[in-house]
Design a protein around this motif. Structure first.
Motif, PDB file in Angstrom:
ATOM      1  N   THR A 105      -5.047  49.723   0.178  1.00 20.93           N
ATOM      2  CA  THR A 105      -3.995  50.610  -0.248  1.00 20.93           C
ATOM      3  C   THR A 105      -3.684  50.253  -1.590  1.00 20.93           C
ATOM      4  N   ALA A 106      -3.379  51.364  -2.391  1.00 21.93           N
ATOM      5  CA  ALA A 106      -3.250  51.079  -3.965  1.00 21.93           C
ATOM      6  C   ALA A 106      -1.672  50.965  -4.411  1.00 21.93           C
ATOM      7  N   ALA A 107      -1.577  50.242  -5.576  1.00 18.59           N
ATOM      8  CA  ALA A 107      -0.285  49.451  -5.294  1.00 18.59           C
ATOM      9  C   ALA A 107       0.078  49.985  -7.271  1.00 18.59           C
ATOM     10  N   ALA A 108       0.695  49.656  -7.277  1.00 17.93           N
ATOM     11  CA  ALA A 108       1.206  49.487  -8.931  1.00 17.93           C
ATOM     12  C   ALA A 108       2.118  48.333  -9.428  1.00 17.93           C
ATOM     13  N   VAL A 109       1.127  47.451 -10.217  1.00 18.07           N
ATOM     14  CA  VAL A 109       1.593  45.963 -10.229  1.00 18.07           C
ATOM     15  C   VAL A 109       1.879  46.230 -11.502  1.00 18.07           C
ATOM     16  N   CYS A 110       3.073  45.267 -12.001  1.00 17.72           N
ATOM     17  CA  CYS A 110       3.815  44.686 -13.181  1.00 17.72           C
ATOM     18  C   CYS A 110       3.929  43.512 -13.183  1.00 17.72           C
ATOM     19  N   ALA A 145      -2.925  50.544 -10.372  1.00 17.59           N
ATOM     20  CA  ALA A 145      -2.341  51.010 -11.438  1.00 17.59           C
ATOM     21  C   ALA A 145      -1.894  49.418 -11.831  1.00 17.59           C
ATOM     22  N   VAL A 146      -2.346  48.719 -12.805  1.00 17.49           N
ATOM     23  CA  VAL A 146      -1.909  47.450 -13.118  1.00 17.49           C
ATOM     24  C   VAL A 146      -1.432  47.900 -14.962  1.00 17.49           C
ATOM     25  N   GLN A 147      -0.286  46.918 -15.109  1.00 18.20           N
ATOM     26  CA  GLN A 147       0.521  47.063 -16.982  1.00 18.20           C
ATOM     27  C   GLN A 147       0.781  45.934 -16.236  1.00 18.20           C
ATOM     28  N   ILE A 148       0.199  45.519 -17.916  1.00 19.96           N
ATOM     29  CA  ILE A 148       1.146  44.003 -17.805  1.00 19.96           C
ATOM     30  C   ILE A 148       1.864  43.909 -19.570  1.00 19.96           C
ATOM     31  N   ILE A 149       3.082  43.772 -19.374  1.00 25.62           N
ATOM     32  CA  ILE A 149       4.057  43.732 -20.401  1.00 25.62           C
ATOM     33  C   ILE A 149       4.786  42.322 -20.548  1.00 25.62           C
ATOM     34  N   GLY A 150       4.740  42.213 -22.232  1.00 24.00           N
ATOM     35  CA  GLY A 150       4.639  41.279 -22.526  1.00 24.00           C
ATOM     36  C   GLY A 150       6.307  41.201 -23.039  1.00 24.00           C
ATOM     37  N   PHE A 151       7.184  40.616 -23.480  1.00 29.69           N
ATOM     38  CA  PHE A 151       8.739  40.810 -23.568  1.00 29.69           C
ATOM     39  C   PHE A 151       9.627  39.404 -24.432  1.00 29.69           C
ATOM     40  N   SER A 152       9.863  39.471 -25.672  1.00 28.62           N
ATOM     41  CA  SER A 152      10.363  38.469 -26.828  1.00 28.62           C
ATOM     42  C   SER A 152      11.429  39.384 -27.181  1.00 28.62           C
ATOM     43  N   ASN A 153      11.877  39.516 -28.195  1.00 29.38           N
ATOM     44  CA  ASN A 153      13.174  39.942 -28.403  1.00 29.38           C
ATOM     45  C   ASN A 153      13.368  41.618 -27.867  1.00 29.38           C
ATOM     46  N   TYR A 154      12.294  42.460 -27.736  1.00 30.59           N
ATOM     47  CA  TYR A 154      11.861  43.389 -27.505  1.00 30.59           C
ATOM     48  C   TYR A 154      10.428  43.378 -25.980  1.00 30.59           C
ATOM     49  N   ALA A 155      10.134  44.017 -25.646  1.00 29.67           N
ATOM     50  CA  ALA A 155       8.622  44.111 -24.524  1.00 29.67           C
ATOM     51  C   ALA A 155       8.534  45.200 -25.123  1.00 29.67           C
ATOM     52  N   ARG A 156       6.866  45.154 -24.641  1.00 26.96           N
ATOM     53  CA  ARG A 156       5.573  45.988 -25.153  1.00 26.96           C
ATOM     54  C   ARG A 156       4.684  45.935 -24.043  1.00 26.96           C
ATOM     55  N   VAL A 157       3.958  47.545 -23.611  1.00 27.06           N
ATOM     56  CA  VAL A 157       2.941  47.563 -22.930  1.00 27.06           C
ATOM     57  C   VAL A 157       1.670  46.556 -22.820  1.00 27.06           C
ATOM     58  N   LEU A 158       0.584  45.812 -23.023  1.00 30.24           N
ATOM     59  CA  LEU A 158      -0.035  45.071 -23.566  1.00 30.24           C
ATOM     60  C   LEU A 158      -1.972  45.381 -22.731  1.00 30.24           C
ATOM     61  N   GLN A 159      -2.604  46.227 -23.639  1.00 33.13           N
ATOM     62  CA  GLN A 159      -3.551  45.978 -23.561  1.00 33.13           C
ATOM     63  C   GLN A 159      -4.997  45.229 -23.029  1.00 33.13           C
ATOM     64  N   HIS A 204       3.978  56.495 -10.748  1.00 34.42           N
ATOM     65  CA  HIS A 204       2.905  55.674  -9.100  1.00 34.42           C
ATOM     66  C   HIS A 204       3.879  56.343  -8.042  1.00 34.42           C
ATOM     67  N   PRO A 205       4.357  56.853  -7.784  1.00 37.26           N
ATOM     68  CA  PRO A 205       5.692  56.972  -7.013  1.00 37.26           C
ATOM     69  C   PRO A 205       4.842  56.548  -5.121  1.00 37.26           C
ATOM     70  N   ASP A 206       3.235  56.786  -4.941  1.00 34.52           N
ATOM     71  CA  ASP A 206       2.909  56.679  -3.643  1.00 34.52           C
ATOM     72  C   ASP A 206       2.345  55.729  -3.469  1.00 34.52           C
ATOM     73  N   PHE A 207       2.508  55.071  -4.533  1.00 31.07           N
ATOM     74  CA  PHE A 207       2.088  53.373  -4.982  1.00 31.07           C
ATOM     75  C   PHE A 207       2.801  52.600  -4.286  1.00 31.07           C
ATOM     76  N   GLU A 208       2.650  51.286  -2.972  1.00 28.75           N
ATOM     77  CA  GLU A 208       2.989  49.852  -3.207  1.00 28.75           C
ATOM     78  C   GLU A 208       3.066  49.664  -4.594  1.00 28.75           C
ATOM     79  N   PRO A 209       4.269  49.437  -4.591  1.00 33.32           N
ATOM     80  CA  PRO A 209       4.907  48.908  -5.697  1.00 33.32           C
ATOM     81  C   PRO A 209       4.953  46.962  -5.863  1.00 33.32           C
ATOM     82  N   VAL A 210       4.276  46.434  -6.674  1.00 30.42           N
ATOM     83  CA  VAL A 210       4.509  45.141  -6.939  1.00 30.42           C
ATOM     84  C   VAL A 210       5.324  44.440  -8.293  1.00 30.42           C
ATOM     85  N   VAL A 211       6.031  43.510  -8.438  1.00 30.69           N
ATOM     86  CA  VAL A 211       6.745  43.338  -9.696  1.00 30.69           C
ATOM     87  C   VAL A 211       6.729  41.574  -9.589  1.00 30.69           C
ATOM     88  N   LEU A 212       6.049  41.469 -10.672  1.00 33.45           N
ATOM     89  CA  LEU A 212       5.810  39.843 -10.892  1.00 33.45           C
ATOM     90  C   LEU A 212       6.515  39.367 -12.282  1.00 33.45           C
TER      91      LEU A 212
END
Length: 655
Positions: free
Chosen positions: A464-469, A506-520, A551-559
């Motif tokens: 199954t597809a997952a949306a990973v954060c 669909a994986v997205q890695i997000i870094g955060f300090s004073n602001y957050a941003r998507v990391l390529q 990605h509403p049909d993907f399984e959500p994964v937040v770590l």
């Protein structure tokens, strides 16, 4: 075809295997995955050397060899050998003369003895006074001539390395040839200063005097370099003596050059060389601690080599701004350590060049960066490390078994249902039809009548597809606690796992300090922590929520990987508001985003890298509201925890 083979003389080993730069990248990866930048990781690799490529020496090995050689030279002798030998020969000549005069009772003999008694203490002055003395003793006369020949050879050898052997035997023609060489050399330098010199002029000069220059320079620039380094070493030798020794040897040199008719030409040459190479350490001193007295030529050679080694040591350290391997003089490397060291240096230079040419490194705006190709390889390395730490019971594929259309066949089947896209299990479908009485014979050929209930589909493994954060804390405290390197390794490992095993995710890695941003992906390996205040988990959850909504049909994964409670939030105007201890508004807004994740059916698992009580209270509240779990792994096991948890989350129930 005919082949001819000859003796190998010089150059790189023609049979050495080419160096695989992937091995170099893996070596760099150890440092990068520990938190180093690509530039520093490459420099560390070049200092260590290249294992697996004939064990090429690194800069540190060469540096140790240079320092060893410098120590040997300093302890190998002392600089006043020519003075000591000159005094010994002078004393010998005077003693031989006294022995000849002693039996003679004449007044002339007593007058000569008085003249010898009045010789000055300065060796140069004594030699000057005796230059017009008429020796009674033939042995004393020969000793005095030996002394003058010694000084002539040593003084000229201190300026021209090849003249000592050329003047080994007294020969007026040889001295006359040296005078002509000096005149022609100075004329050639003057011509070059006027811009009139040509290579043909130099070739003609070397054709006539090449035997006097064992270094075999190829052009005037190389000849100037050879002569200037030696002339500067001569000046350093004089500067390194005591004032008394310096004055005495200086007088001997002046006297010798005057007698040889070379004073003016040597003065012209010295001025020209110093003007062309002012960068050389002309007036510095060098301490020699050995017991062996060195002749003037040998002392100058030792000091010349010491100067080369000193410059080479500075270049090999590579600790100055803008340092490059091209700064290291290959000729100096060859002189100090031989041809093999030149090959080792060239191999080091080739590594950086090949890493760029083969697509692992990219130089952008003067900065060295890893390419996506390199990041993928480093991610695979990080992932291998994670799986290596997992015990056997937790290994294996993480695919779920389901009646899906994708994946490998499981060997079982089930009745077909409307909408199924799985392959038909032909054998079991026909067996069902026969058992239901559908076997018929028409025109002598058997056939099977099938109904809808007879059809079965082959069961397969489906992913199954997952949306990973993955939300990674980049705040300054991560570096202070030593957890930043583990967080970066974890991000790389998860990225590699999803890319290789779950390409549909669909994986997205997000870094955060004073602001957050998507990391390529291509910036993960070179990523560094932010030296700013603030842990803005609120902003990170906002970005993660938008990714899940796409990605509403993907399984959500937040770590979430963090070592501190939220201390910043995003204002309506887009600015970050920081406050410590955390303000009620920061906590309220962050927990509101947690509640939104809960409504999206996204479970938030938090990996807590510090044991602060306030952080524990916050993550416990997140777990209570969201239903997720809280982990407290050590930094060296963070990757194992995150990957294992991701694999568990990715397993879904069997349909």
């Amino acid at each position: 075809m005919a082949y001819r083979y000859g003796e190998y003389h010089d150059g790189p080993d023609p049979l050495a295997p080419p160096y695989d730069v992937r091995a170099a990248l893996d070596e760099m990866g150890d440092a990068i995955l520990s938190g180093s930048t690509p530039v520093h990781a490459l420099r560390d690799l070049l200092k260590r050397g290249l294992p697996g490529a004939g064990d090429r020496r690194g800069l540190d090995d060469m540096l140790r060899e240079v320092r060893r050689r410098r120590r040997e030279l300093r302890e190998g002798g002392r600089l006043d050998g020519t003075l000591e030998r000159a005094r010994a020969l002078l004393d010998k000549a005077v003693g031989q003369e006294r022995a000849e005069l002693f039996p003679d009772p004449s007044d002339e003999a007593r007058a000569r003895e008085a003249e010898l008694d009045s010789l000055p203490d300065d060796t140069a002055d004594a030699i000057q006074q005796l230059s017009s003395y008429e020796w009674r003793s033939e042995a004393a006369r020969r000793t005095f001539e030996e002394l003058r020949d010694l000084l002539r050879r040593e003084v000229l050898d201190s300026q021209f390395r090849g003249l000592r052997d050329a003047l080994a035997n007294p020969d007026p023609e040889a001295m006359e040839r040296v005078r002509r060489m000096m005149t022609d050399l100075n004329d050639m330098l003057d011509k070059d200063a006027r811009g009139e010199h040509t290579q043909a002029d130099f070739d003609a000069f070397m054709a006539e005097y090449g035997d006097l220059f064992p270094e075999k320079p190829r052009d005037l620039a190389e000849l100037v370099d050879v002569l200037a380094r030696r002339a500067a070493a001569t000046q350093r030798m004089l500067a390194s003596l005591t004032p008394r020794q310096r004055e005495e040897l200086g007088n001997l040199m002046t006297q010798t050059l005057d007698q040889a008719g070379l004073s003016e030409q040597m003065r012209r040459l010295g001025e020209a060389l110093r003007a062309r190479r002012p960068d050389l350490a002309w007036d510095s001193t060098e301490r020699m601690t050995g017991d062996e007295p060195l002749g003037m030529g040998d002392a100058v050679t030792a000091l010349e080599e010491l100067a080369d080694l000193s410059r080479l040591e500075s270049a090999l350290r590579q600790d100055y701004p803008g340092a490059r391997l091209d700064d290291i003089d290959e000729a100096a490397i060859r002189r100090a350590m031989g041809r093999s060291a030149v090959d080792d240096l060239e191999a080091l230079k080739r590594v950086e060049r090949e890493l760029e040419e083969q697509g692992y490194l990219l130089r952008r705006r003067g900065k060295l960066e890893l390419t996506p190709k390199a990041v993928r390889r480093l991610g695979e390395t990080a992932l291998r490390r994670v799986f290596a730490s997992l015990d056997a019971g937790r290994r294996g594929d993480h695919d779920q078994h389901d009646a899906g259309s994708a994946g490998e066949l499981t060997g079982s089947s089930r009745p077909w249902r409307f909408g199924d896209e799985q392959p038909i299990d032909v054998v079991r479908t026909l067996v069902n039809g026969v058992r239901a009485g559908g076997l018929r014979t028409a025109g002598g050929s058997p056939s099977v009548a099938l109904s809808v209930d007879d059809f079965e589909v082959a069961e397969t493994e489906r992913r199954t597809a997952a949306a990973v954060c993955l939300l990674v804390d980049l705040s300054y405290s991560m570096a202070l606690r030593g957890t930043w390197a583990a967080a970066k390794q974890t991000a790389l490992a998860l990225q590699a796992l999803v890319a290789s095993k779950f390409p549909q995710d669909a994986v997205q890695i997000i870094g955060f300090s004073n602001y957050a941003r998507v990391l390529q992906p291509d910036e993960l390996a070179g990523l560094d922590w932010d030296m700013v205040q603030g842990t803005n988990l609120h902003h990170a959850l906002l970005i993660a929520g938008r990714h899940l909504d796409r990605h509403p049909d993907f399984e959500p994964v937040v770590l979430v990987v963090t070592d501190g409670e939220p201390t910043a939030h995003l204002l309506r105007n887009g600015h970050s508001a920081f406050e410590w201890p955390p303000s009620p508004e920061t906590l309220e807004l962050t927990l509101a985003e947690v509640d939104k994740m809960t409504r999206r059916r996204a479970t938030i698992n938090v990996f807590m890298l510090a044991g602060d009580e306030r952080l524990k209270d916050f993550v416990d509240e997140v777990a209570r509201r969201n239903g997720g779990r809280v982990f407290s792994p050590s930094a060296d096991r963070l990757g194992e925890y995150v990957v294992s948890d991701f694999l568990k989350v990715r397993r879904t129930r069997r349909h």
